[in-house]
Design a protein around this motif. Structure first.
Motif, PDB file in Angstrom:
ATOM      1  N   VAL A 280       0.819  -1.216   0.000  1.00 23.49           N
ATOM      2  CA  VAL A 280       0.000   0.000   0.000  1.00 23.49           C
ATOM      3  C   VAL A 280       0.852   1.265   0.000  1.00 23.49           C
ATOM      4  O   VAL A 280       0.360   2.348  -0.305  1.00 23.49           O
ATOM      5  CB  VAL A 280      -0.982   0.029   1.188  1.00 23.49           C
ATOM      6  N   GLY A 281       2.125   1.146   0.319  1.00 22.49           N
ATOM      7  CA  GLY A 281       3.012   2.304   0.314  1.00 22.49           C
ATOM      8  C   GLY A 281       3.424   2.761  -1.071  1.00 22.49           C
ATOM      9  O   GLY A 281       3.995   3.836  -1.226  1.00 22.49           O
ATOM     10  N   TRP A 282       3.166   1.947  -2.095  1.00 25.56           N
ATOM     11  CA  TRP A 282       3.528   2.302  -3.466  1.00 25.56           C
ATOM     12  C   TRP A 282       2.270   2.664  -4.256  1.00 25.56           C
ATOM     13  O   TRP A 282       1.144   2.381  -3.855  1.00 25.56           O
ATOM     14  CB  TRP A 282       4.256   1.154  -4.160  1.00 25.56           C
ATOM     15  N   ILE A 283       2.454   3.210  -5.440  1.00 25.91           N
ATOM     16  CA  ILE A 283       1.324   3.625  -6.265  1.00 25.91           C
ATOM     17  C   ILE A 283       0.453   2.430  -6.666  1.00 25.91           C
ATOM     18  O   ILE A 283      -0.774   2.542  -6.718  1.00 25.91           O
ATOM     19  CB  ILE A 283       1.799   4.415  -7.507  1.00 25.91           C
ATOM     20  N   VAL A 284       1.059   1.280  -6.934  1.00 18.04           N
ATOM     21  CA  VAL A 284       0.253   0.099  -7.284  1.00 18.04           C
ATOM     22  C   VAL A 284      -0.686  -0.250  -6.140  1.00 18.04           C
ATOM     23  O   VAL A 284      -1.853  -0.591  -6.345  1.00 18.04           O
ATOM     24  CB  VAL A 284       1.149  -1.102  -7.639  1.00 18.04           C
ATOM     25  N   GLY A 285      -0.199  -0.144  -4.906  1.00 14.10           N
ATOM     26  CA  GLY A 285      -1.026  -0.440  -3.752  1.00 14.10           C
ATOM     27  C   GLY A 285      -2.166   0.546  -3.592  1.00 14.10           C
ATOM     28  O   GLY A 285      -3.292   0.167  -3.244  1.00 14.10           O
ATOM     29  N   HIS A 286      -1.888   1.824  -3.844  1.00 10.39           N
ATOM     30  CA  HIS A 286      -2.958   2.828  -3.783  1.00 10.39           C
ATOM     31  C   HIS A 286      -4.035   2.532  -4.833  1.00 10.39           C
ATOM     32  O   HIS A 286      -5.225   2.469  -4.526  1.00 10.39           O
ATOM     33  CB  HIS A 286      -2.394   4.234  -4.050  1.00 10.39           C
ATOM     34  N   SER A 287      -3.586   2.373  -6.078  1.00 11.93           N
ATOM     35  CA  SER A 287      -4.536   2.273  -7.187  1.00 11.93           C
ATOM     36  C   SER A 287      -5.211   0.911  -7.292  1.00 11.93           C
ATOM     37  O   SER A 287      -6.396   0.838  -7.614  1.00 11.93           O
ATOM     38  CB  SER A 287      -3.828   2.596  -8.511  1.00 11.93           C
ATOM     39  N   TYR A 288      -4.459  -0.178  -7.012  1.00 11.74           N
ATOM     40  CA  TYR A 288      -5.005  -1.489  -7.344  1.00 11.74           C
ATOM     41  C   TYR A 288      -5.027  -2.503  -6.191  1.00 11.74           C
ATOM     42  O   TYR A 288      -5.379  -3.651  -6.407  1.00 11.74           O
ATOM     43  CB  TYR A 288      -4.295  -2.047  -8.580  1.00 11.74           C
ATOM     44  N   ILE A 289      -4.661  -2.067  -4.976  1.00 18.61           N
ATOM     45  CA  ILE A 289      -5.040  -2.830  -3.787  1.00 18.61           C
ATOM     46  C   ILE A 289      -6.233  -2.140  -3.137  1.00 18.61           C
ATOM     47  O   ILE A 289      -7.252  -2.764  -2.868  1.00 18.61           O
ATOM     48  CB  ILE A 289      -3.891  -2.957  -2.768  1.00 18.61           C
ATOM     49  N   VAL A 290      -6.134  -0.835  -2.924  1.00 15.22           N
ATOM     50  CA  VAL A 290      -7.142  -0.146  -2.126  1.00 15.22           C
ATOM     51  C   VAL A 290      -8.289   0.398  -2.975  1.00 15.22           C
ATOM     52  O   VAL A 290      -9.441  -0.014  -2.820  1.00 15.22           O
ATOM     53  CB  VAL A 290      -6.508   0.980  -1.281  1.00 15.22           C
ATOM     54  N   TYR A 291      -7.996   1.309  -3.895  1.00 17.88           N
ATOM     55  CA  TYR A 291      -9.091   2.045  -4.523  1.00 17.88           C
ATOM     56  C   TYR A 291      -9.726   1.347  -5.729  1.00 17.88           C
ATOM     57  O   TYR A 291     -10.949   1.206  -5.800  1.00 17.88           O
ATOM     58  CB  TYR A 291      -8.617   3.454  -4.903  1.00 17.88           C
ATOM     59  N   GLY A 292      -8.920   0.938  -6.690  1.00 18.78           N
ATOM     60  CA  GLY A 292      -9.466   0.442  -7.953  1.00 18.78           C
ATOM     61  C   GLY A 292     -10.460  -0.697  -7.835  1.00 18.78           C
ATOM     62  O   GLY A 292     -11.618  -0.580  -8.283  1.00 18.78           O
ATOM     63  N   PRO A 293     -10.061  -1.845  -7.259  1.00 19.12           N
ATOM     64  CA  PRO A 293     -11.003  -2.972  -7.188  1.00 19.12           C
ATOM     65  C   PRO A 293     -12.272  -2.649  -6.406  1.00 19.12           C
ATOM     66  O   PRO A 293     -13.351  -3.154  -6.742  1.00 19.12           O
ATOM     67  CB  PRO A 293     -10.180  -4.056  -6.482  1.00 19.12           C
ATOM     68  N   LEU A 294     -12.173  -1.806  -5.375  1.00 20.45           N
ATOM     69  CA  LEU A 294     -13.355  -1.450  -4.587  1.00 20.45           C
ATOM     70  C   LEU A 294     -14.252  -0.481  -5.358  1.00 20.45           C
ATOM     71  O   LEU A 294     -15.486  -0.598  -5.316  1.00 20.45           O
ATOM     72  CB  LEU A 294     -12.942  -0.851  -3.247  1.00 20.45           C
TER      73      LEU A 294
END
Length: 625
Positions: A280-294
């Motif tokens: 979650v500390g990287w951009i992939v984590g922001h976009s595609y762990i937290v926000y995108g799929p939800l």
């Protein structure tokens, strides 16, 4: 080329504003936008929405409250948890209420210094819920780096955990945080600590709080309407000196772009499960762990572990089968690590791949040999795609959701709808097909891309100053005769050898294709005669030990494919390459090493011991006095 992709791309360029206003219909607005783009205010400037509402509340309201939203698994502690959308809504609303109880208001900054635990996701969404601006700092960052971010963002509250876990090491976070607060000039009002079972932190002082205790009495906070242009988060790009760049993401463009990307790039549908094996500390984590799929109404996977060693090279395959993952997103370095430990994919044969439809790669250039191996052993499309922290979502890809399956090893695919690429020479003019130049994107950038740097407008402006009307990505690459865009590496990876401009990325591609090589790096070293010469580093695969002849074989392969002008004369066979925790090879550190310059251990390094080993190969200027 699929007709669906062609039509989408053409429309995104020729009728850009209409294209993105249609995409905006997939998002719930408290005040729908009437203006698509304004040069001063960006995308959907007069619209209002709440990102947390779009990611959580609206799915509960649509009757999907019992659907799985977040699956958490820790390979280190054995913890496993699945939260429904209704459960996630309660956890996020309570966390938001806890922040409000600490005085956090719209526009305040909150630093999140956490490992891969559910509370990190709750915290990000809670900030979005009340209009606070979160800044996630990779858990375990060294105190000086954390202090820089504290002083730049000036957070009211800092959320952390008692520890993180790296392999077999438990890393206490509180001492790191305490040291950072001593270094920083800005005073944080409150610190809240999640106590993990493997290590308990000492909490003392009137402004330090236990997460569980403080959360218990918190009220459920409602969503706050926000302007499309209001900041959602600040994400700092790593730096070893000076103040790091704080990329600012807005709310409206971000929600529209990510929602569009899940359906049209990844072919992801509501109810599907997406696993981005990142942090979650990287951009992939922001976009595609937290926000995108939800935002897309699916299930996202939060994994605390490694591709190998937790416990073995079958970890990823167990995860995708156990949790019915539909789309897997990881870094090439993860696949190389798995291949190094299990070259014949015995674990994959034993465990299977479940219902995974495709594997997407990003974060670094994917070498063709790794791509070919992954496609062969999985039988799946393995799709390299390219983007940056500044962009926030993919810019070059094979758009699976638009029916496009074209792939070429060594290329990240084609421009994603909304992005207009140009390969520019030093004179600012476009170069011909197959010629290497600076990868640039014509303005305006599509929704979801950054519009400023926090406290650094001059730094933001520099990215648009070199080539008129273009964003300079800092990468070098070319577009081949068939339109495939090949990003070969940073522009400073183009080296000038006796007047010949050569791509070290192209050399790496050749080195990586050697059957004995697991991964490699080629960098440019200063040379009194030729200006620069390439130097190679190679890590071998598990299995038979390779002798000194391997370096000679590699040199010959490069010579055979690029000719004598390549001038690769030295290849070091090493145990490992220095990498960041996100898997990127620290080429700048290698470059300093070979040039005899002092090398500090970067804050982002995964294993500092690797850099220490390599220092033994070179005599630095500081050592020689």
């Amino acid at each position: 080329m699929s007709e669906e992709y062609r039509q989408a791309y053409d429309r995104s360029i020729k009728r850009s504003e209409a294209f993105w206003m249609e995409a905006a219909d997939a998002v719930s607005w408290t005040k729908p936008p009437t203006i698509a783009y304004s040069q001063e205010d960006g995308w959907f400037a007069d619209g209002e929405l709440n990102t947390c509402y779009n990611a959580v509340d609206r799915h509960v309201g649509a009757g999907r409250g019992d659907n799985a939203a977040l699956i958490y698994e820790s390979a280190y502690t054995g913890a496993s948890e699945s939260l429904t959308y209704a459960g996630l809504l309660e956890a996020v609303s309570k966390t938001a209420g806890m922040l409000q109880g600490l005085g956090v208001e719209k526009g305040d900054r909150v630093i999140i210094y956490m490992p891969m635990i559910p509370e990190a996701v709750f915290a990000m969404l809670a900030c979005a819920r009340i209009g606070a601006i979160h800044s996630v700092v990779f858990g375990g960052f060294a105190p000086p780096e954390l202090a820089k971010r504290i002083d730049d963002a000036k957070p009211r509250v800092l959320l952390t955990a008692s520890c993180g876990i790296e392999g077999k090491r438990v890393i206490p976070y509180k001492p790191l945080l305490d040291e950072a607060r001593k270094i920083a000039e800005h005073e944080v009002d409150h610190v809240v600590v999640v106590q993990r079972l493997v290590h308990q932190a000492q909490i003392s002082g009137p402004n330090e709080h236990d997460w569980a205790t403080h959360l218990k009495d918190a009220s459920l906070a409602p969503c706050v309407p926000l302007r499309s242009s209001d900041p959602l988060y600040i994400l700092y790009t790593s730096g070893t000196t000076g103040t790091p760049k704080g990329v600012v993401r807005d709310n409206g463009g971000h929600a529209v772009a990510l929602t569009w990307s899940l359906a049209n790039i990844y072919g992801f549908k509501p109810g599907d499960t997406f696993w981005a094996a990142s942090d979650v500390g990287w951009i992939v984590g922001h976009s595609y762990i937290v926000y995108g799929p939800l935002l897309a109404g699916g299930t996202t996977v939060l994994y605390e572990g490694k591709p190998v060693g937790t416990p073995d090279a079958g970890a990823f395959w167990r995860m995708v089968t156990r949790h019915s993952v539909d789309i897997l997103f990881t870094a090439p370095t993860a696949l190389r690590a798995i291949r190094k430990e299990d070259p014949e994919a015995q674990y994959l044969k034993l465990i299977g791949i479940g219902g995974v439809r495709a594997i997407f790669l990003a974060g670094e250039r994917a070498d063709p040999d790794t791509l070919a191996w992954a496609e062969r052993v999985t039988g799946l499309p393995v799709i390299d795609h390219w983007w940056q922290t500044e962009l926030g979502w993919p810019a070059v890809a094979t758009c699976l959701g638009l029916g496009d399956l074209r792939r070429r090893h060594g290329s990240a695919g084609f421009p994603v709808p909304g992005y207009r690429f140009a390969i520019l020479g030093e004179d600012g003019h476009e170069v011909g097909a197959g010629s290497t130049g600076a990868v640039a994107i014509r303005m305006p950038l599509p929704p979801g891309c950054y519009r400023t740097l926090w406290n650094n407008p001059a730094g933001y402006a520099r990215s648009f100053a070199t080539f008129d009307g273009h964003y300079e990505t800092g990468d070098a690459g070319h577009i081949d005769q068939d339109g495939f865009l090949c990003v070969m590496g940073r522009t400073d990876d183009i080296i000038n050898v006796a007047g010949h401009r050569l791509s070290t990325g192209q050399m790496e591609q050749i080195v990586a294709a050697h059957p004995a090589v697991a991964e490699c790096a080629v960098i440019g070293a200063d040379d009194a005669l030729k200006g620069m010469v390439p130097i190679g580093f190679a890590v071998t695969k598990s299995g038979p030990q390779f002798g000194a002849e391997l370096a000679d074989q590699i040199i010959q392969r490069v010579r055979d494919e690029l000719g004598p002008v390549a001038a690769l004369r030295t290849v070091h066979i090493v145990r490992a390459l220095p990498k960041t925790r996100s898997g990127k090879i620290l080429r700048a550190s290698l470059r300093k090493l070979v040039n005899g310059e002092p090398v500090e251990t970067p804050a982002t390094i995964e294993d500092g011991g690797v850099l220490d080993e390599l220092k033994g190969l070179f005599q630095t200027k500081s050592d020689s006095g």
